[in-house]
Motif scaffolding. Structure first.
Motif, short mmCIF file in Angstrom:
data_model
loop_
_atom_site.label_atom_id
_atom_site.label_comp_id
_atom_site.label_asym_id
_atom_site.label_seq_id
_atom_site.Cartn_x
_atom_site.Cartn_y
_atom_site.Cartn_z
N SER A 1 0.83 -1.19 0.00
CA SER A 1 0.00 0.00 0.00
C SER A 1 0.87 1.25 0.00
O SER A 1 1.87 1.32 0.73
CB SER A 1 -0.91 0.02 1.23
OG SER A 1 -1.59 1.25 1.33
N ASP B 1 4.36 -0.71 8.36
CA ASP B 1 4.07 -1.95 7.64
C ASP B 1 3.08 -1.61 6.53
O ASP B 1 1.89 -1.41 6.77
CB ASP B 1 3.49 -3.00 8.57
CG ASP B 1 3.32 -4.35 7.89
OD1 ASP B 1 3.61 -4.45 6.68
OD2 ASP B 1 2.88 -5.30 8.56
N ARG B 2 3.57 -1.54 5.31
CA ARG B 2 2.72 -1.22 4.17
C ARG B 2 2.45 -2.46 3.31
O ARG B 2 2.06 -2.35 2.15
CB ARG B 2 3.34 -0.09 3.35
CG ARG B 2 3.24 1.24 4.09
CD ARG B 2 3.71 2.43 3.31
NE ARG B 2 5.15 2.58 3.41
CZ ARG B 2 5.96 2.71 2.37
NH1 ARG B 2 5.48 2.66 1.15
NH2 ARG B 2 7.25 2.86 2.54
N THR C 1 -1.74 3.18 3.05
CA THR C 1 -2.17 2.59 4.32
C THR C 1 -0.97 1.99 5.05
O THR C 1 -0.20 1.24 4.48
CB THR C 1 -3.22 1.50 4.08
OG1 THR C 1 -4.31 2.05 3.35
CG2 THR C 1 -3.73 0.95 5.41
N ASP C 2 -0.86 2.32 6.33
CA ASP C 2 0.14 1.73 7.19
C ASP C 2 -0.58 0.79 8.16
O ASP C 2 -1.42 1.20 8.94
CB ASP C 2 0.88 2.84 7.97
CG ASP C 2 1.99 2.31 8.86
OD1 ASP C 2 2.14 1.08 8.97
OD2 ASP C 2 2.71 3.12 9.45
N TYR C 3 -0.23 -0.50 8.07
CA TYR C 3 -0.91 -1.52 8.86
C TYR C 3 -0.21 -1.81 10.20
O TYR C 3 -0.51 -2.80 10.85
CB TYR C 3 -0.98 -2.83 8.07
CG TYR C 3 -1.70 -2.71 6.75
CD1 TYR C 3 -3.09 -2.81 6.68
CD2 TYR C 3 -1.00 -2.52 5.57
CE1 TYR C 3 -3.76 -2.72 5.47
CE2 TYR C 3 -1.66 -2.43 4.34
CZ TYR C 3 -3.03 -2.53 4.30
OH TYR C 3 -3.69 -2.43 3.10
N PRO D 1 -1.83 -9.84 6.19
CA PRO D 1 -1.48 -9.96 7.61
C PRO D 1 -0.99 -11.34 8.01
O PRO D 1 -0.46 -11.51 9.11
CB PRO D 1 -2.81 -9.65 8.31
CG PRO D 1 -3.84 -10.16 7.35
CD PRO D 1 -3.29 -9.90 5.97
N LYS E 1 8.49 -2.27 5.52
CA LYS E 1 8.16 -2.75 6.86
C LYS E 1 9.38 -2.64 7.75
O LYS E 1 10.51 -2.93 7.31
CB LYS E 1 7.67 -4.20 6.84
CG LYS E 1 7.32 -4.73 8.24
CD LYS E 1 6.77 -6.15 8.22
CE LYS E 1 6.43 -6.60 9.65
NZ LYS E 1 5.86 -7.96 9.70
N ALA F 1 0.15 -5.55 2.69
CA ALA F 1 -1.27 -5.73 3.01
C ALA F 1 -1.57 -7.05 3.70
O ALA F 1 -2.42 -7.11 4.58
CB ALA F 1 -2.09 -5.62 1.72
N GLU G 1 -0.42 -0.81 13.21
CA GLU G 1 -1.21 -0.93 14.44
C GLU G 1 -1.83 -2.30 14.62
O GLU G 1 -2.23 -2.67 15.72
CB GLU G 1 -2.29 0.15 14.47
CG GLU G 1 -1.79 1.52 14.89
CD GLU G 1 -1.15 1.50 16.27
OE1 GLU G 1 -1.76 0.94 17.21
OE2 GLU G 1 -0.04 2.01 16.41
N ARG G 2 -1.93 -3.09 13.54
CA ARG G 2 -2.58 -4.40 13.69
C ARG G 2 -1.76 -5.35 14.55
O ARG G 2 -2.28 -6.39 14.98
CB ARG G 2 -2.85 -5.02 12.32
CG ARG G 2 -1.62 -5.42 11.54
CD ARG G 2 -1.98 -5.85 10.13
NE ARG G 2 -0.79 -6.10 9.32
CZ ARG G 2 -0.81 -6.25 8.00
NH1 ARG G 2 -1.96 -6.18 7.34
NH2 ARG G 2 0.30 -6.47 7.33
#
Length: 304
Positions: A5, A134-135, A8-10, A139, A183, A137, A12-13
């Motif tokens: 992405s 972390d871009r 979007t920065d993931y 997970p 990442k 996608a 927080e997951r």
């Protein structure tokens, strides 16, 4: 193309895992690599995944054959001596109570280590690890996702754990701010104590030399090796080298050949339930019937 992405920065997951460990693994010398990797992925992996209390379980398989330019040579920083690894694994928990449940049943898991591991060292992260960016996608990767991934292990230049931790945090934040870094995950474990070896697996070595007692581990992902090499020549990275020399005495980079996710957010992935290779076959053939709730219940409990 791998999925990344630009907006979007993931990161927080990953925050739900508040307690973590990063374990280095070395295979037994007479176990062929392919046998080792298959056993770790498809025998040991599903066994670990089923231990109650587990919130997060990821195997990172490391490749000894990739290029020698994984990390730049910097004046004053030496490679760790005699340091070869075949993997790094994260085992994490959503709470201390969950960790206690896992620990009570973990003898089942640790008794299996002697079948494939010559040495394992579990570095404790009681405050968890931190994903700064972390871009990517997906997970729950289960294999080689096409990104250029490395794990870099750093040994402190002094005995001051607080100063080393502060530097590594600032250093990681600087790297993570660069758009070339897809990442970055930072592990700042407690100082390892050979007098309290971990994990408690029988017939497996759990000791480290003095220079590997106080370490940090940085996981990095780039789009390609070319992107990585260009980043190392960038002003952003070059500007950090003097500070690196002041705070880091040792460094070793390891190429990642595959990332295998067995448990995320306390839930078994298909790899955790069935094994990594069976999960790949299920995805490749589009076998949707194999991931329905009734089949998952049957495989997990023996009843539909």
């Amino acid at each position: 193309m791998p999925k990344v992405s630009t907006t979007t920065d993931y990161a927080e997951r990953d925050a739900s895992i508040v307690i973590n460990s990063y374990t280095t693994v070395l295979r037994r010398p007479r176990v062929p690599h392919e046998v080792f990797a298959t056993y770790w992925r498809d025998v040991h992996g599903p066994l670990c995944s089923r231990i109650p209390g587990l919130g997060w379980y990821v195997q990172n398989h490391l490749d000894r054959e990739q290029d020698a330019h994984l990390w730049p040579v910097i004046d004053g920083i030496s490679p760790f001596a005699d340091y070869e690894l075949d993997g790094g694994v994260e085992i994490g928990f959503a709470s201390k109570a969950d960790q206690d449940v896992f620990n009570a049943a973990s003898h089942i898991l640790f008794a299996d280590e002697q079948n494939m591991f010559a040495a394992t060292v579990a570095y404790a992260l009681p405050d968890g690890s931190r994903t700064l960016v972390d871009r990517i996608a997906d997970p729950i990767p289960n294999g080689d996702d096409g990104f250029d991934r490395i794990h870099v292990h750093f040994g402190a230049a002094s005995d001051d754990a607080d100063a080393f931790g502060t530097f590594m945090t600032d250093f990681a934040e600087t790297l993570a701010a660069d758009p070339a870094v897809l990442k970055l995950r930072l592990h700042l474990p407690d100082r390892y104590d050979n007098a309290a070896p971990a994990p408690p697996a029988p017939n497996v070595d759990h000791s480290v030399p003095a220079e590997r007692a106080l370490i940090a581990v940085v996981e990095l992902a780039f789009e390609t090796p070319l992107t990585r090499r260009a980043f190392f020549d960038s002003e952003t990275f070059v500007a950090t080298q003097a500070a690196q020399s002041a705070h880091i005495a040792y460094v070793q980079a390891f190429a990642v050949s595959g990332v295998y996710t067995y448990v995320r957010d306390t839930q078994l992935t298909t790899a955790g339930l069935r094994g990594s290779r069976p999960a790949q076959l299920i995805e490749r053939l589009g076998a949707n019937n194999q991931v329905t709730d009734d089949v998952r219940s049957l495989m997990r409990t023996g009843s539909v």
